[in-house]
Write a protein that holds these residues in place. Structure first.
Motif, short mmCIF file in Angstrom:
data_model
loop_
_atom_site.label_atom_id
_atom_site.label_comp_id
_atom_site.label_asym_id
_atom_site.label_seq_id
_atom_site.Cartn_x
_atom_site.Cartn_y
_atom_site.Cartn_z
N HIS A 113 33.33 41.54 42.95
CA HIS A 113 33.01 41.25 43.99
C HIS A 113 33.15 41.28 45.13
O HIS A 113 33.12 41.63 46.71
CB HIS A 113 32.26 39.82 44.63
N SER A 114 34.56 42.04 45.11
CA SER A 114 36.06 42.70 45.89
C SER A 114 36.42 44.06 45.64
O SER A 114 36.78 44.56 46.59
CB SER A 114 36.81 41.57 46.30
N PHE A 115 36.98 44.58 44.55
CA PHE A 115 37.23 45.76 44.01
C PHE A 115 36.16 46.92 44.32
O PHE A 115 35.10 46.64 44.04
CB PHE A 115 37.60 45.76 43.08
N ALA A 116 36.65 47.63 44.21
CA ALA A 116 36.09 49.01 45.28
C ALA A 116 35.52 50.05 43.69
O ALA A 116 34.38 49.90 43.59
CB ALA A 116 36.31 49.59 45.83
N LEU A 122 27.67 46.86 40.75
CA LEU A 122 26.31 45.87 41.01
C LEU A 122 26.22 45.26 42.88
O LEU A 122 27.26 46.07 43.68
CB LEU A 122 26.87 44.20 40.65
N THR A 123 25.36 44.28 43.46
CA THR A 123 25.56 44.30 45.07
C THR A 123 26.87 43.24 45.07
O THR A 123 26.93 41.78 44.81
CB THR A 123 23.91 43.45 45.17
N GLN A 124 27.91 44.41 46.11
CA GLN A 124 29.13 42.81 46.40
C GLN A 124 28.55 42.23 47.53
O GLN A 124 28.05 42.79 48.15
CB GLN A 124 30.28 43.95 45.96
N VAL A 125 29.13 40.59 47.26
CA VAL A 125 29.20 39.78 48.11
C VAL A 125 30.60 39.34 48.28
O VAL A 125 30.68 38.08 47.32
CB VAL A 125 28.88 38.24 47.77
N ALA A 129 32.80 36.47 45.98
CA ALA A 129 34.57 36.68 45.85
C ALA A 129 35.07 35.29 46.35
O ALA A 129 36.14 34.56 45.48
CB ALA A 129 34.64 38.01 46.04
N GLU A 130 35.11 35.34 47.68
CA GLU A 130 36.13 34.31 48.35
C GLU A 130 35.58 32.75 47.69
O GLU A 130 36.78 31.79 47.88
CB GLU A 130 35.72 34.52 49.63
N ALA A 131 34.71 32.31 47.37
CA ALA A 131 34.14 30.92 47.29
C ALA A 131 34.87 30.60 45.99
O ALA A 131 35.36 29.49 45.46
CB ALA A 131 32.97 30.88 47.52
#
Ligand SMILES: N[C@@H](CCC(=O)N[C@@H](CS)C(=O)NCC(=O)O)C(=O)O
Length: 202
Positions: A113-116, A122-125, A129-131
């Motif tokens: 959810h954070s790497f380009a 996938l649909t990155q949120v 990732a931070e949670a």
């Protein structure tokens, strides 16, 4: 038999397994950042376009790192990494799933959810990732408490596939820059021990 490999956590899980078993399998190294796992040729082997992949001499393809490890364990039973009797097998399975579901998956979600690199997969949120990153503190504390009985390995007295799953998780943690808190003595002891194994360099 051919092992399709890349410089990435899941293939490394198999490489560590091979090293612990002392088995050599001919390897084909793919350039993952360069897109070789997403090529048309590789997609013909697996539509998921992921490594590791084990190709048998008759063309049969096995993917999923743990399925590959189980196949290799069946071919090379010693030293056993999935357990020698019903109780040991159950305990290793329990710990393997805990290491994967509780520790490795959240770390993997941080990357996804954070790497380009994963943006078109996938649909990155980013908030997810931070949670996951903040939830890991509690998961590490739980594992530290579990290991507080002083056992050397996650599933007991013997090194097992559950430790290899943990080693894979720790590699992802390094990648996404999540540190195992030094204040957790039991987890830190296990972390130091697995990094000191020769197979860590696999
Ligand atoms: N559940 C699979 C995960 C496989 C996987 O995610 N492989 C990654 C490398 S760690 C991959 O090949 N990614 C290629 C891509 O996303 O294009 C397993 O355990 O083998």
């Amino acid at each position: 038999m051919k092992f399709y490999n890349a410089a990435a956590p899941s293939p490394r899980r198999v490489r560590i397994f091979l090293a612990e078993k002392g088995i050599e399998v001919p390897r084909i190294d793919l350039d993952l950042p360069g897109g070789e796992t997403r090529s048309a040729a590789f997609r013909r082997k697996t539509r998921l376009c992921e490594v590791p992949l084990l190709e048998l001499d008759d063309g049969t393809v096995i993917t999923e790192s743990q399925a590959i490890c189980r196949y290799l364990e069946a071919l090379h039973p010693a030293p056993s990494l999935f357990g020698r009797d019903p109780l040991e097998r159950a305990e290793i399975e329990m710990w393997d799933r805990r290491m994967e579901l509780e520790i490795m998956n959240p770390l993997g979600q941080i990357a996804r959810h954070s790497f380009a690199f994963f943006a078109d997969k996938l649909t990155q949120v980013p908030a997810f990732a931070e949670a996951q990153r903040s939830d890991l503190a509690g998961k590490f504390a739980w594992l530290d408490e579990e290991l507080s009985d002083g056992r050397p390995f996650v599933a007991g007295e013997r090194f097992s596939a559950a430790d290899i799953t943990g080693m894979t998780a720790v590699m992802i943690a390094d990648f996404v820059e999540v540190a195992i808190p030094a204040a957790l003595p039991h987890l830190s002891r296990w972390n130091a021990a697995i990094r000191a194994r020769p197979s860590w360099a696999a």
